[in-house]
Enzyme design. Structure first.
Site, PDB file in Angstrom:
ATOM      1  N   GLU A   1      -6.486  -7.016  -1.993  1.00 24.29           N
ATOM      2  CA  GLU A   1      -6.924  -7.469  -0.662  1.00 24.29           C
ATOM      3  C   GLU A   1      -8.442  -7.372  -0.578  1.00 24.29           C
ATOM      4  O   GLU A   1      -8.993  -6.280  -0.638  1.00 24.29           O
ATOM      5  CB  GLU A   1      -6.304  -6.616   0.451  1.00 24.29           C
ATOM      6  CG  GLU A   1      -4.803  -6.712   0.571  1.00 24.29           C
ATOM      7  CD  GLU A   1      -4.252  -5.886   1.731  1.00 24.29           C
ATOM      8  OE1 GLU A   1      -5.056  -5.390   2.543  1.00 24.29           O
ATOM      9  OE2 GLU A   1      -3.022  -5.724   1.810  1.00 24.29           O
TER      10      GLU A   1
ATOM     11  N   GLU B   1       0.801  -1.218   0.000  1.00 26.70           N
ATOM     12  CA  GLU B   1       0.000   0.000   0.000  1.00 26.70           C
ATOM     13  C   GLU B   1       0.839   1.276   0.000  1.00 26.70           C
ATOM     14  O   GLU B   1       0.318   2.363   0.262  1.00 26.70           O
ATOM     15  CB  GLU B   1      -0.997   0.001   1.175  1.00 26.70           C
ATOM     16  CG  GLU B   1      -1.976  -1.162   1.102  1.00 26.70           C
ATOM     17  CD  GLU B   1      -2.873  -1.281   2.309  1.00 26.70           C
ATOM     18  OE1 GLU B   1      -2.518  -0.740   3.365  1.00 26.70           O
ATOM     19  OE2 GLU B   1      -3.924  -1.921   2.194  1.00 26.70           O
TER      20      GLU B   1
END
Length: 880
Positions: A555, A489
């Site tokens: 995710e 991320e």
């Protein structure tokens, strides 16, 4: 003529040296682990120097036995100095390094071993991982000139000149924890300062784990002695090029094999010889001169492999492997060193899909719909072994997944992990060691430093680049390794990102896509505003079909509470209560990161106790992950090119995000996901009852007989339809809607919908059973179902293989949601791991289902099979 005679004589001498080397039966390389006989002592209990400790005369009789490879915490646990931190609230009873100071977990390790230096032989000491800093001493002399630093880095030393003349040696190593262990204040990565060093960020705590008290300090990976004859052949690099669009079956067009290797000559004299390997009966070689005290990289001529056996991802073909033995042969002394590499011949490409606006993965020219799982680490305390890796990766294969993403807050996975992925056909998406939480993507009141300070973590950027080079070399030959990623991320800082992307990876690999971070726009782009991840937590199964998320989602998902037997392993009896997330949650459930199932359990009837809760949780688990993968598959190549579940395993006894528990016991998530991810799958859209068939293969599936049936809670069959169909390659085909029949038959208590695909001979290829609630959205019918007594038989059908047949008599209701477990007959405990080709199965009235299970056969252990279900009484059956 004289030159010709000299050449012939030289060549005969060379051949004779090869014959002598082979006749001796001795490999030029000998390698063994220093994995036992270590002792350790806390630094506060010693005043002696490393030079003194590494002399044989220094007494260590009273020292504590040490676990190497392992962490300090593992050694303390193995010596009963701390309670099991995975059980109950025990972790709160273990001192945390942030509170104690680093000396509390700083230890000396000592190991005595026998080894002599022999003429024309070099002896090498290798540490495959130390966390976090270390000093090394051998026989009274310091080995390393500079203090070792960094968890993600191998260290190799030539110790030939340091070995004792009599062969009795002592190695002493002092290991220090990370300089900044971070405050475990409940934030993601604690206060974030753990990321100032190059170590595992999760050890300061995350939303799926409590802090690891020593922050994984120790000699955590293998320590190896390697002996070579003069030359050290290391870091081979194998690249395979597979042009064109291939199929798994039939004859193949050629592939190209490119091989390079580093050759280290630690002596004062030049060495002449050949770097070579054999493949498919052919010898490929190149002459090389190795200058004194230098390392030379040698590139062999490209080799064209005829009719190669290709490596394919799981579900698409066989994961074929070749063993390539790379050798360096001296002109005068024969075989000096060798390395064996398992090679998977395949080519991985990435092509942007403009329709989905996401990256598409191609293997051997074929597009692969990514069905992946996020992986943290096998064990939070780094207790790794090859058998556990193999079992965990096999579970991922059994889920019908084709990719594992390794999350950036942990490690570069070990070669043994990659070996298992190579074997089972799992592509790997490898993050480097950064996360948005610790490395400054967001403002965070739990963090000590501001966002821009954290953006510069780790402190030592040169160390990161050095470690990246080393770890790339360690794993780059694995065919399973598919993608590199800058971080979870977030990207690394520019002075790490740019050299990594633009120089290091092109130089050391050059064959794999590099994503700058895990949810980068270059991975996928959602028209609603860039890329992202999620949703997390329990979803309405309809949402996976009707709500569009990110087109290559890195995710998505979250639940995963195990069954009651699983809960008993780490929750004390007094805490085994039905959890109430929105009211007062039990302290142990809360400590182990429970996510609320409450409103999702209640339609099945409010949980009476923990056992009732665990059973009902499995229904939710199964439904969640079947629906997730069905929803993504229903829109493949339209909305999506892939999805990666958060997450498929836990390295600690947490109560979320896992298809099997820490003890390798699967829950219903695994089998729901297995069902929804099938290569050939039939499914029903819960929004409009459209029945579709998914074909993930590369060829059209023809003459498929599709059957659809509806059963009420009494077991009466109301409806049956059949149709022949074909489904194109890598596609989904809509067939017919069942809403009229479902509406007509949907009584208050709910119904079952059975879908099947058969071939022309009426052999069952796959089936799928849905349980639908009544019109009030509740499962009143399930709660009132009559018992269905199964006739069960178990038969040994091979070493470590059992076949179990389950028969439900005609006139019974559906025998719903049956769990099978292999037990040790004497202890009543489950034998783990065990692999079932299906589980949590339902048997329709008048039918028989056969389940095959496999396990590691231990002849001395007597075994039985346990079966229980929603409306099926528990029974234990003998194995014939």
């Amino acid at each position: 003529m004289q030159f010709h005679r000299f050449t012939v004589v030289f060549y005969l001498i060379f051949l004779f040296s090869l014959v002598l080397a082979e006749a001796s039966g001795q490999s030029p390389k000998q390698r063994y682990e220093l994995n036992s006989g270590w002792v350790c002592k806390n630094i506060k209990e010693l005043e002696s120097s490393g030079e003194d400790l590494s002399r044989r005369g220094f007494p260590t009789k009273e020292w504590m036995p040490a676990t190497v490879p392992g962490t300090i915490l593992t050694t303390l646990l193995d010596n009963h100095k701390i309670p099991d931190p995975f059980y109950g609230m025990n972790n709160t009873r273990i001192p945390d390094v942030y509170d104690t100071g680093n000396d509390h977990y700083t230890y000396w390790f000592v190991k005595d071993f026998k080894e002599k230096a022999v003429s024309n032989e070099q002896v090498w000491l290798e540490f495959r991982g130390i966390n976090y800093k270390a000093e090394l001493f051998l026989n009274g002399k310091k080995i390393n000139k500079q203090r070792l630093e960094g968890m993600h880095l191998r260290h190799q030393y030539n110790i030939t000149h340091l070995l004792s003349a009599d062969g009795d040696n002592r190695l002493a190593v002092v290991v220090y924890p990370p300089d900044f262990p971070g405050a475990p204040n409940g934030g993601q990565g604690g206060d974030g300062t753990i990321a100032r060093g190059l170590t595992t960020q999760y050890t300061a705590g995350w939303d799926w784990i409590q802090p690891i008290r020593d922050r994984n300090t120790g000699i955590w990976d293998k320590v190896t002695i390697e002996k070579t004859r003069i030359v050290n052949l290391k870091n081979p690099h194998i690249v395979t090029l597979v042009p064109g669009k291939r199929l798994p079956e039939g004859a193949q067009q050629p592939a190209v094999i490119k091989v390079t290797a580093e050759l280290e000559n630690p002596t004062s004299k030049a060495v002449n010889g050949f770097l070579q390997y054999r493949l498919a009966g052919q010898l490929i070689r190149k002459a090389a001169t190795l200058l004194p005290n230098q390392t030379t990289t040698v590139s062999l001529p490209d080799y064209t492999l005829q009719n190669p056996k290709l490596w394919w991802p799981n579900g698409y073909g066989k994961a074929n492997l070749y063993n390539l033995k790379l050798e360096f042969v001296s002109n005068t002394a024969g075989l000096l060193d060798e390395e064996s590499v398992n090679v998977g011949v395949r080519q991985i490409d990435n092509i942007w899909n403009e329709h989905t606006r996401s990256m598409g993965a191609f293997v051997n020219g074929q597009k692969i719909f990514i069905k992946g799982g996020n992986w943290i680490i096998s064990d939070a305390m780094l207790r790794f072994n090859e058998e556990r890796y193999d079992a965990e990766i096999r579970y991922h294969k059994d889920m019908n997944l084709n990719l594992i993403r390794i999350w950036g807050g942990a490690i570069t996975e070990r070669p043994e992990f990659y070996n298992a992925c190579d074997k089972y056909g799992l592509l790997v998406f490898q993050d480097f060691w950064f996360s948005g939480d610790c490395n400054g993507r967001w403002e965070d009141p739990m963090k000590k430093d501001d966002q821009w300070t954290r953006r510069k973590y780790p402190d030592n950027h040169d160390l990161v680049l050095t470690a990246a080079e080393d770890q790339i070399k360690m794993i780059r030959n694995h065919p399973s390794l598919a993608f590199w990623c800058g971080g979870n991320e977030i990207t690394p800082p520019d002075d790490i990102l740019l050299p990594l992307r633009d120089e290091i990876l092109p130089r050391l690999d050059g064959t794999r896509k590099f994503f700058d971070f895990s949810n980068s726009d270059e991975m996928s782009f959602n028209d609603l505003g860039g890329n992202g991840d999620g949703p997390y937590g329990i979803q309405d199964p309809k949402s996976f079909w009707g709500s569009r998320t990110f087109p290559y989602n890195s995710e998505v998902g979250s639940v995963g509470v195990g069954d009651y037997v699983s809960l008993e392993r780490f929750i004390p009896g007094e805490n085994l209560v039905a959890p109430e997330f929105k009211n007062k949650i039990d302290s142990v459930w809360n400590y182990h990161k429970y996510i609320g199932y409450d409103e999702h359990i209640d339609p099945y009837g409010k949980a009476k106790n923990a056992k009732d809760f665990a059973m009902k949780a499995q229904l939710i688990n199964y439904d969640q992950y079947r629906a997730l993968m069905e929803g993504y598959s229903a829109h493949m190549w339209d909305w999506y090119t892939g999805s990666i579940i958060w997450k498929t395993q836990n390295p600690w006894t947490a109560l979320r995000g896992q298809m099997y528990d820490y003890y390798l016991d699967p829950n219903a998530c695994l089998y729901g996901l297995r069902k929804g991810s099938e290569p050939l799958h039939i499914m029903m859209n819960p929004l409009d009852s459209m029945v579709s068939v998914v074909n993930n293969g590369f060829s059209t599936r023809r003459n498929l007989m599709v059957q659809a049936s509806v059963y009420d809670m009494e077991g009466k069959q109301y409806f049956n339809t059949q149709a022949f169909n074909e489904v194109g390659p890598s596609s989904v085909r809509k067939l017919f809607k069942m809403n009229g029949f479902i509406t007509k038959l949907d009584k208050k208590e709910g119904i079952f919908v059975s879908l099947r695909i058969l071939d022309e001979q009426k052999v069952l290829l796959t089936e799928n059973l849905y349980w639908l609630p009544g019109k009030d959205g509740k499962y009143g019918g399930l709660q009132q179902m009559k018992k269905a007594n199964l006739e069960a038989k178990a038969v040994n059908v091979g070493k470590g293989k059992i076949s179990v047949s389950l028969t439900n008599a005609a006139g019974n209701p559906v025998a719903f949601f049956n769990r099978l477990a292999l037990l040790n007959k004497d202890t009543g405990k489950r034998i783990l791991p065990a692999f079932y080709d299906d589980n949590y199965v339902s048997i329709l009235p008048g039918e028989t289902k056969v389940i095959t299970l496999e396990y590691k056969d231990e002849l001395a252990v007597r075994k039985t099979i346990e079966i229980y279900g929603w409306n099926v009484p528990k029974q234990i059956i003998e194995i014939n």
